[in-house]
Design a protein around this motif. Structure first.
Motif, PDB file in Angstrom:
ATOM      1  N   ASP A 751       0.739  -1.256  -0.083  1.00  0.00           N
ATOM      2  CA  ASP A 751       0.072   0.029  -0.060  1.00  0.00           C
ATOM      3  C   ASP A 751       0.911   1.319  -0.041  1.00  0.00           C
ATOM      4  OD1 ASP A 751      -2.278  -1.433  -0.054  1.00  0.00           O
ATOM      5  OD2 ASP A 751      -2.749  -0.982   1.932  1.00  0.00           O
ATOM      6  N   LEU A 752       2.112   1.094   0.209  1.00  0.00           N
ATOM      7  CA  LEU A 752       2.999   2.384  -0.065  1.00  0.00           C
ATOM      8  C   LEU A 752       2.815   3.249  -1.518  1.00  0.00           C
ATOM      9  CD1 LEU A 752       6.508   1.423   1.830  1.00  0.00           C
ATOM     10  CD2 LEU A 752       4.615   2.941   2.523  1.00  0.00           C
ATOM     11  N   ILE A 753       2.384   2.070  -2.414  1.00  0.00           N
ATOM     12  CA  ILE A 753       2.204   3.091  -3.884  1.00  0.00           C
ATOM     13  C   ILE A 753       1.095   4.012  -3.485  1.00  0.00           C
ATOM     14  CG2 ILE A 753       0.303   1.402  -4.532  1.00  0.00           C
ATOM     15  CD1 ILE A 753       3.592   2.559  -6.411  1.00  0.00           C
ATOM     16  N   LYS A 754       0.186   3.810  -2.713  1.00  0.00           N
ATOM     17  CA  LYS A 754      -0.850   4.786  -2.521  1.00  0.00           C
ATOM     18  C   LYS A 754      -0.229   6.046  -2.242  1.00  0.00           C
ATOM     19  CE  LYS A 754      -4.676   1.770  -1.006  1.00  0.00           C
ATOM     20  NZ  LYS A 754      -5.687   1.452   0.029  1.00  0.00           N
ATOM     21  N   ARG A 755       0.778   6.208  -1.139  1.00  0.00           N
ATOM     22  CA  ARG A 755       1.551   7.423  -0.844  1.00  0.00           C
ATOM     23  C   ARG A 755       2.043   7.946  -1.988  1.00  0.00           C
ATOM     24  NH1 ARG A 755       5.733   6.520   3.725  1.00  0.00           N
ATOM     25  NH2 ARG A 755       3.651   5.684   4.728  1.00  0.00           N
ATOM     26  N   SER A 756       2.712   7.100  -2.850  1.00  0.00           N
ATOM     27  CA  SER A 756       3.427   7.807  -4.450  1.00  0.00           C
ATOM     28  C   SER A 756       2.257   8.457  -5.056  1.00  0.00           C
ATOM     29  CB  SER A 756       4.131   6.589  -4.979  1.00  0.00           C
ATOM     30  OG  SER A 756       5.180   6.113  -4.202  1.00  0.00           O
ATOM     31  N   ILE A 757       1.306   7.671  -4.982  1.00  0.00           N
ATOM     32  CA  ILE A 757       0.016   8.209  -6.064  1.00  0.00           C
ATOM     33  C   ILE A 757      -0.171   9.534  -5.457  1.00  0.00           C
ATOM     34  CG2 ILE A 757      -2.173   7.849  -7.112  1.00  0.00           C
ATOM     35  CD1 ILE A 757      -1.226   5.070  -7.286  1.00  0.00           C
ATOM     36  N   ALA A 758      -0.538   9.592  -4.158  1.00  0.00           N
ATOM     37  CA  ALA A 758      -1.039  10.854  -3.614  1.00  0.00           C
ATOM     38  C   ALA A 758       0.090  11.878  -3.855  1.00  0.00           C
ATOM     39  CB  ALA A 758      -1.451  10.555  -2.150  1.00  0.00           C
ATOM     40  N   ASP A 759       1.183  11.561  -3.443  1.00  0.00           N
ATOM     41  CA  ASP A 759       2.303  12.587  -3.600  1.00  0.00           C
ATOM     42  C   ASP A 759       2.102  13.249  -5.069  1.00  0.00           C
ATOM     43  OD1 ASP A 759       2.546  12.318  -0.910  1.00  0.00           O
ATOM     44  OD2 ASP A 759       4.661  11.187  -1.142  1.00  0.00           O
ATOM     45  N   GLY A 760       2.285  12.299  -6.128  1.00  0.00           N
ATOM     46  CA  GLY A 760       2.276  12.443  -7.347  1.00  0.00           C
ATOM     47  C   GLY A 760       1.099  13.364  -8.084  1.00  0.00           C
ATOM     48  N   VAL A 761       0.081  13.202  -7.299  1.00  0.00           N
ATOM     49  CA  VAL A 761      -1.249  14.007  -7.793  1.00  0.00           C
ATOM     50  C   VAL A 761      -1.089  15.229  -7.160  1.00  0.00           C
ATOM     51  CG1 VAL A 761      -3.595  14.010  -7.661  1.00  0.00           C
ATOM     52  CG2 VAL A 761      -2.707  11.757  -8.186  1.00  0.00           C
ATOM     53  N   SER A 762      -0.691  15.473  -5.782  1.00  0.00           N
ATOM     54  CA  SER A 762      -0.650  16.754  -4.961  1.00  0.00           C
ATOM     55  C   SER A 762       0.371  17.442  -5.848  1.00  0.00           C
ATOM     56  CB  SER A 762      -0.318  16.304  -3.495  1.00  0.00           C
ATOM     57  OG  SER A 762      -1.345  15.374  -2.961  1.00  0.00           O
ATOM     58  N   ARG A 763       1.587  16.907  -6.305  1.00  0.00           N
ATOM     59  CA  ARG A 763       2.664  17.914  -6.746  1.00  0.00           C
ATOM     60  C   ARG A 763       2.140  17.957  -8.299  1.00  0.00           C
ATOM     61  NH1 ARG A 763       6.931  14.415  -3.753  1.00  0.00           N
ATOM     62  NH2 ARG A 763       7.460  13.810  -5.816  1.00  0.00           N
ATOM     63  N   GLY A 764       1.230  17.651  -8.910  1.00  0.00           N
ATOM     64  CA  GLY A 764       1.008  17.884 -10.239  1.00  0.00           C
ATOM     65  C   GLY A 764       1.860  17.096 -11.214  1.00  0.00           C
ATOM     66  N   GLU A 765       2.423  15.892 -10.809  1.00  0.00           N
ATOM     67  CA  GLU A 765       3.060  15.073 -11.716  1.00  0.00           C
ATOM     68  C   GLU A 765       2.392  14.105 -12.469  1.00  0.00           C
ATOM     69  OE1 GLU A 765       7.035  13.653 -10.191  1.00  0.00           O
ATOM     70  OE2 GLU A 765       6.832  15.084  -8.392  1.00  0.00           O
ATOM     71  N   ILE A 766       1.474  13.528 -11.719  1.00  0.00           N
ATOM     72  CA  ILE A 766       0.265  12.709 -12.366  1.00  0.00           C
ATOM     73  C   ILE A 766      -0.915  12.994 -11.967  1.00  0.00           C
ATOM     74  CG2 ILE A 766       2.118  10.741 -12.345  1.00  0.00           C
ATOM     75  CD1 ILE A 766       0.719   9.722  -9.873  1.00  0.00           C
ATOM     76  N   GLY A 767      -2.029  12.475 -12.874  1.00  0.00           N
ATOM     77  CA  GLY A 767      -3.292  12.693 -12.423  1.00  0.00           C
ATOM     78  C   GLY A 767      -4.096  11.405 -11.947  1.00  0.00           C
ATOM     79  N   TYR A 768      -5.186  11.541 -11.155  1.00  0.00           N
ATOM     80  CA  TYR A 768      -5.780  10.432 -10.713  1.00  0.00           C
ATOM     81  C   TYR A 768      -7.167  10.497 -11.148  1.00  0.00           C
ATOM     82  CZ  TYR A 768      -7.817   7.466  -7.056  1.00  0.00           C
ATOM     83  OH  TYR A 768      -8.460   6.354  -6.355  1.00  0.00           O
ATOM     84  N   ALA A 769      -7.637   9.313 -11.968  1.00  0.00           N
ATOM     85  CA  ALA A 769      -8.895   9.489 -12.634  1.00  0.00           C
ATOM     86  C   ALA A 769      -9.594   8.093 -12.758  1.00  0.00           C
ATOM     87  CB  ALA A 769      -8.977   9.568 -14.139  1.00  0.00           C
ATOM     88  N   ARG A 770     -10.823   7.906 -12.886  1.00  0.00           N
ATOM     89  CA  ARG A 770     -11.701   6.865 -12.812  1.00  0.00           C
ATOM     90  C   ARG A 770     -12.267   6.370 -14.336  1.00  0.00           C
ATOM     91  NH1 ARG A 770     -13.753   3.936  -8.781  1.00  0.00           N
ATOM     92  NH2 ARG A 770     -13.579   5.704  -7.028  1.00  0.00           N
ATOM     93  N   ARG A 771     -12.290   5.184 -14.584  1.00  0.00           N
ATOM     94  CA  ARG A 771     -12.963   4.875 -15.971  1.00  0.00           C
ATOM     95  C   ARG A 771     -14.316   4.480 -15.815  1.00  0.00           C
ATOM     96  NH1 ARG A 771     -10.009   3.388 -20.322  1.00  0.00           N
ATOM     97  NH2 ARG A 771      -8.076   2.948 -18.946  1.00  0.00           N
ATOM     98  N   LYS A 772     -15.159   5.214 -16.465  1.00  0.00           N
ATOM     99  CA  LYS A 772     -16.685   5.160 -16.327  1.00  0.00           C
ATOM    100  C   LYS A 772     -16.966   3.877 -17.357  1.00  0.00           C
ATOM    101  CE  LYS A 772     -17.513   9.591 -17.459  1.00  0.00           C
ATOM    102  NZ  LYS A 772     -18.344  10.681 -17.878  1.00  0.00           N
ATOM    103  N   SER A 773     -18.538   3.656 -17.021  1.00  0.00           N
ATOM    104  CA  SER A 773     -19.040   2.453 -17.876  1.00  0.00           C
ATOM    105  C   SER A 773     -18.803   2.693 -19.451  1.00  0.00           C
ATOM    106  CB  SER A 773     -20.391   2.260 -17.388  1.00  0.00           C
ATOM    107  OG  SER A 773     -21.060   3.647 -17.959  1.00  0.00           O
ATOM    108  N   ASN A 774     -18.781   4.111 -19.815  1.00  0.00           N
ATOM    109  CA  ASN A 774     -18.620   4.133 -21.554  1.00  0.00           C
ATOM    110  C   ASN A 774     -17.109   4.096 -21.855  1.00  0.00           C
ATOM    111  OD1 ASN A 774     -17.842   6.328 -20.480  1.00  0.00           O
ATOM    112  ND2 ASN A 774     -19.251   7.705 -21.595  1.00  0.00           N
TER     113      ASN A 774
END
Length: 978
Positions: A751-774
């Motif tokens: 689960d440490l990858i969650k910290r990396s993702i959260a840090d990356g999103v907070s710093r604007g290095e990556i985005g966090y999105a959800r894939r919808k049904s379409n």
């Protein structure tokens, strides 16, 4: 430490010739017999006056005795004594003192040239030594039953008869002949007549020995009376000296009657004369140096050695006992070439032994010691600056025999050869062979064991060697004091006759718990060892390690015993699966690549640890089982003394620690997949329990320091490791990559990858999105704070690179116009109504407004109604909404002709039509093989449509390049999207 010479290379420290040649040494060489000297039957060093005085150190007491005797013999009455009593314990230098007086009185004026005599004359205050009549009676030699007789001379059985004969021959003997015959002690009047004219010296040695035997023939009481009368007479005469050594030889046991005679004679002599102690402790070393070496005074190297050792004593004063830091320099100078402890131990510990002889016993031992130490092989083993207590040659049978003689028993022969030296398998010898280079070179186990032997009084009395005494005697400049502690631990663990109680050590004649251990070890069964090892190894590796999430799998037999999960998995192989075995390597390879009948997905998650050498581990397990059995055996424990029971408790705990240490050291090989999907070996090297709290923590520390295992990765690394084929990277796939791809670091916790993702999103290095049904993406967070607990690990939740996330941040706009229908085939004049639909940049519907229509053939109105013209072919229909244009194709069929028209058409030309997609890489082939056939045909029409994706960073540049090329060809340069 300064470059100090070994003592045997120092000029002036060469042993005397017979010791250098290691010739056999008799006890008589050091046990001076005055009667033998008188008869000329003793060693030349004692018989020849010049040699005797050269090897004699004139102690304060000896100078006082000799000067007083010479002064009295010379007729001086002041500051003299007529009677001297040396009623001290045997072996204190008394006989040597009597021999000194004998040579002086017998030599007369010739004695002036002997070494040291000038000092005696100065002390005496006389010009020369008068030659005197000398009588010598040694109690061990003179027999009261058979007496003595020379030729036809009279038989003498009494002290007075023998003394009279020696002083004046027949004339003096005649005075006491009747007293001799009747066994009656003469009185003072008779004694004065018995004495010769001129100086006379009467020397009595080993008196109590004679009294013991004289008691049988009824001469003891009269002999005691005679000694008293003789002393009284001498005191009143000028030029007569009586010197008496009262104690008897150690050959016989002291009886109550002996003790009574001793006390009575001592009392009388002390009242009538002067009691004298022959050698003080500080002078013993000088006596020894003169007797054993070609001594010419303290050499410069001796002073240097004393300085170095004194500095060492001051530096380690807190750990040492027996040496005064303030006096260490003087102590080492006084003892050189010996270590002070090598001499003082006999005074401190051995003199209480019933059989020990204070001077001659020490000389005998040290002579054998020096003779052996000077041999080449011993010098190579002990190149020491001083002769330390630990260098005593316990491997030499002659030396051991002399030691046991002084101890009064040979009971320790077995223990000493078993534990110290004298056999190839002696414990101290073996431990030195197996030790580190520094300990091996210094033979420190043998030194320490030998030191304990001497300091603990050979085990004959309840004397112990304190830790400070051991370190004082066995240590020195250049010796690591921690090594001494380590050596003591090894000796206690291995020796059979060495006991410890509260940091006090002692060799004993009875076996210790180690000997019991040896017997119990032999009874331990292999299955017991295997069961214990499995239990202890599993316990050692199952210890939880802070900040790591780890699945420990001990002793797998099949590949599916190791689950296939995105989680660090530590596989601990059974000790019998040794790391260097080909079968073990094949088994490990299967584990990392297979899980049952399936291929392993998370193969990078598997870390395998295997043992390399298991002998020490098995031995340690055997010890634990044996100690445990002894500890649980009440009958055996009842035979142990208090100190041994304490040692047992220590050893039970120590054996467990030793097993833990053995497990750590055995499991030092780590295996895991490398970037090439082959097993990689990591050797932890020499492992100790001090490196971490558990072997698991130790290996994880190593893997972390090598960046094989990591905490939360930096978000920039996620971007660098992004799969080229993916725009949106599912969070579950991100996590799994760290356990499926060996070239990446493994995560300490999934689960440490969650910290990396959260840090990356907070710093604007990556985005966090959800894939919808379409299948469209909904941006959840980008360039704003995101809490790691809000990060979801799923196939439907993705991360995006920054540029793709930014696209999802733009409001919906028309990106594409779609026309419908597309590709319709109609007849000339047929009507088709086209409709338009707008699509945003996110692929979602968007309003298009009112488009403007156009067609390349036929006609189309503002509502999108298309009327096919009479001309057959493929025509394009376009709808433009602002800057975005969409197109569709329509095929107009050839109108069916009448027969007349058909005949006319047969002679006219036909229109060839083709519509389809041409792959970009085949465009040149399409031109050369198809279009070139019609290139010269009038009326050839060619319509081209292309779509080429381009990322945001390069789209404008590519569009500008394409427009420039179109203009060069004279074509419309309008390109949408650029």
């Amino acid at each position: 430490m300064a470059n100090l010479k070994p003592w045997y290379r120092v000029e002036g420290c060469q042993p005397r010739e017979d010791l250098r040649l290691n010739k056999p040494l008799n006890e008589a060489d050091f046990a001076v017999n005055l009667d033998h000297i008188k008869r000329g039957e003793s060693h030349p060093d004692y018989v020849k006056p010049h040699l005797f005085f050269a090897r004699t150190f004139m102690t304060k007491a000896l100078r006082e005795l000799a000067a007083g005797t010479i002064r009295r013999l010379a007729g001086e009455q002041s500051e003299t004594a007529a009677v001297y009593n040396m009623a001290t314990q045997f072996g204190g230098g008394k006989t040597h003192a009597l021999a000194t007086l004998y040579h002086l009185a017998n030599g007369g004026s010739a004695a002036r040239d002997w070494p040291g005599v000038d000092q005696i004359l100065t002390d005496a205050g006389v010009q020369s030594i008068p030659k005197a009549a000398v009588a010598v009676v040694v109690g061990t030699e003179f027999d009261p039953l058979t007496g003595r007789q020379e030729g036809n001379g009279p038989v003498r059985k009494t002290l007075w008869g023998e003394i009279a004969w020696q002083l004046g021959g027949e004339k003096s003997f005649a005075v006491v002949a009747e007293h001799e015959a009747k066994g009656m002690a003469p009185g003072g009047d008779v004694i004065r007549k018995m004495l010769p004219q001129g100086p006379a010296l009467i020397l009595l040695d080993e008196v109590i020995n004679y009294m013991n035997r004289a008691r049988v023939v009824k001469l003891a009481e009269q002999s005691r009376t005679f000694i008293f009368n003789l002393a009284e007479a001498a005191r009143a005469l000028s030029g007569v000296v009586v010197c008496v050594s009262v104690p008897k030889s150690a050959i016989l046991e002291v009886t109550a009657a002996d003790q009574e005679d001793y006390e009575a004679i001592k009392h009388d002599l002390n009242r009538l004369g002067k009691a004298i102690m022959m050698s003080a402790d500080v002078e013993i070393s000088e006596i020894i140096r003169r007797r054993l070496f070609d001594w010419k005074g303290l050499p410069k190297e001796g002073e240097l050695a004393a300085q170095e050792y004194a500095a060492w004593v001051r530096e380690n004063a807190g750990a040492l006992t027996g040496i005064d830091p303030d006096r260490a320099y003087e102590q080492f100078k006084a003892a050189y070439p010996f270590h002070p402890a090598a001499l003082s131990v006999f005074e401190r510990k051995w003199q209480s032994l019933p059989r020990f002889q204070r001077t001659r016993g020490v000389l005998r031992l040290l002579a054998l010691w020096v003779a052996r130490a000077f041999q080449e092989d011993h010098r190579q083993q002990f190149p020491d600056p001083v002769i330390g207590l630990g260098s005593a040659p316990m491997d030499d049978p002659r030396f051991r025999a002399a030691v046991f003689e002084q101890l009064g028993s040979a009971d320790l022969e077995g223990p000493s050869t078993t534990d110290i030296a004298g056999s190839a398998n002696a414990h101290a010898v073996r431990l030195d062979k197996e030790a580190t280079e520094a300990i091996k070179k210094g033979r420190l186990h043998q030194k320490v064991a030998t030191t304990i032997f001497f300091e603990s009084n050979g085990g004959q009395l309840k004397t112990e060697a304190a830790l400070g005494e051991i370190k004082s005697a066995a240590g020195g400049p250049g010796v690591n004091m921690a090594d001494v502690d380590h050596v003591l631990d090894g000796l206690i663990t291995n020796c059979y006759y060495l006991n410890i109680d509260r940091n006090r050590y002692r060799f004993s004649v009875t076996p210790n718990v180690n000997k019991i251990l040896t017997d119990r070890r032999a009874a331990v069964q292999p299955k017991q060892i295997d069961d214990l090892l499995r239990k202890e190894i599993e316990a050692a590796f199952r210890v939880k390690v802070k900040d790591y999430e780890l699945d420990v799998r001990p002793f797998p037999e099949r590949t599916n015993d190791v689950p296939d999960r995105p989680l660090l998995t530590l596989v601990v192989l059974h000790p019998e699966r040794q790391s260097d075995s080909a079968a073990t390597k094949a088994f490990m390879d299967k584990i990392v690549k297979e899980c049952g009948n399936s291929g392993r997905t998370f193969k990078a998650a598997v870390i395998i640890v295997a043992a390399d050498a298991i002998g020490a581990m098995k031995d340690a397990a055997r010890d634990v089982l044996a100690w445990r059995e002894i500890d649980e055996d009440d009958e055996t424990k009842s035979r142990l003394d208090e100190g041994q029971r304490r040692q047992l408790t220590v050893n039970v705990g120590g054996s467990r620690k030793a097993l833990e240490e053995a497990i750590w050291r055995a499991y030092r090989h780590i295996f895991l997949l490398n970037g090439e999907n082959t097993l990689r070996l990591i050797d932890l090297g020499i492992v100790t329990r001090s490196q971490a709290s558990s072997p698991t923590e130790n290996l994880l520390n190593r893997l972390t320091s090598d960046d094989i295992v990591t905490g939360a990765p930096n978000p920039s690394k996620l971007v660098r490791w992004w799969p080229p084929a993916l725009t949106a990277w599912p969070t579950k796939a991100v996590r799994d990559a760290f356990f499926t791809t060996p070239s990446l670091s493994r995560l300490k916790q999934p689960d440490l990858i969650k910290r990396s993702i959260a840090d990356g999103v907070s710093r604007g290095e990556i985005g966090y999105a959800r894939r919808k049904s379409n299948d469209q993406l909904e941006l959840i967070a980008f360039n704003r704070s995101l809490v790691e607990t809000d990060v979801e690990i799923s196939d439907d939740v993705v991360v995006l690179k920054a540029e793709d996330a930014k696209k999802l941040l733009e409001p919906p706009r028309l990106a594409r116009v779609q026309l419908s229908p597309d590709g319709r085939e109609v007849a000339p004049g047929e009507i088709v109504t086209f409709t338009v639909a707008g699509v945003s940049q996110y692929g979602e519907p968007v309003e298009v407004g009112t488009p403007s229509w156009s067609a390349t053939g036929g006609a189309i109105d503002a509502t999108g109604k298309f009327v096919a013209g009479a001309e057959a072919g493929v025509f394009g229909v376009s709808a433009r909404c602002g800057s975005v244009e969409g197109t569709a194709q329509v095929r107009v069929r050839v109108r069916e002709k009448s027969a007349t028209e058909a005949n006319a058409t047969n002679t006219a030309s036909q229109m060839l039509l083709w519509t389809g997609e041409v792959p970009a890489q085949k465009w040149m082939n399409f031109y050369t093989k198809v279009l070139t056939r019609f290139a010269s045909t009038p009326g050839l029409k060619l319509r081209v449509t292309f779509e080429a994706p381009a990322d945001n960073a390069h789209a404008k540049g590519k569009a500008d390049e394409a427009r420039a090329a179109l203009r060069e060809l004279g074509l419309d340069d309008h390109i949408s999207g650029g």
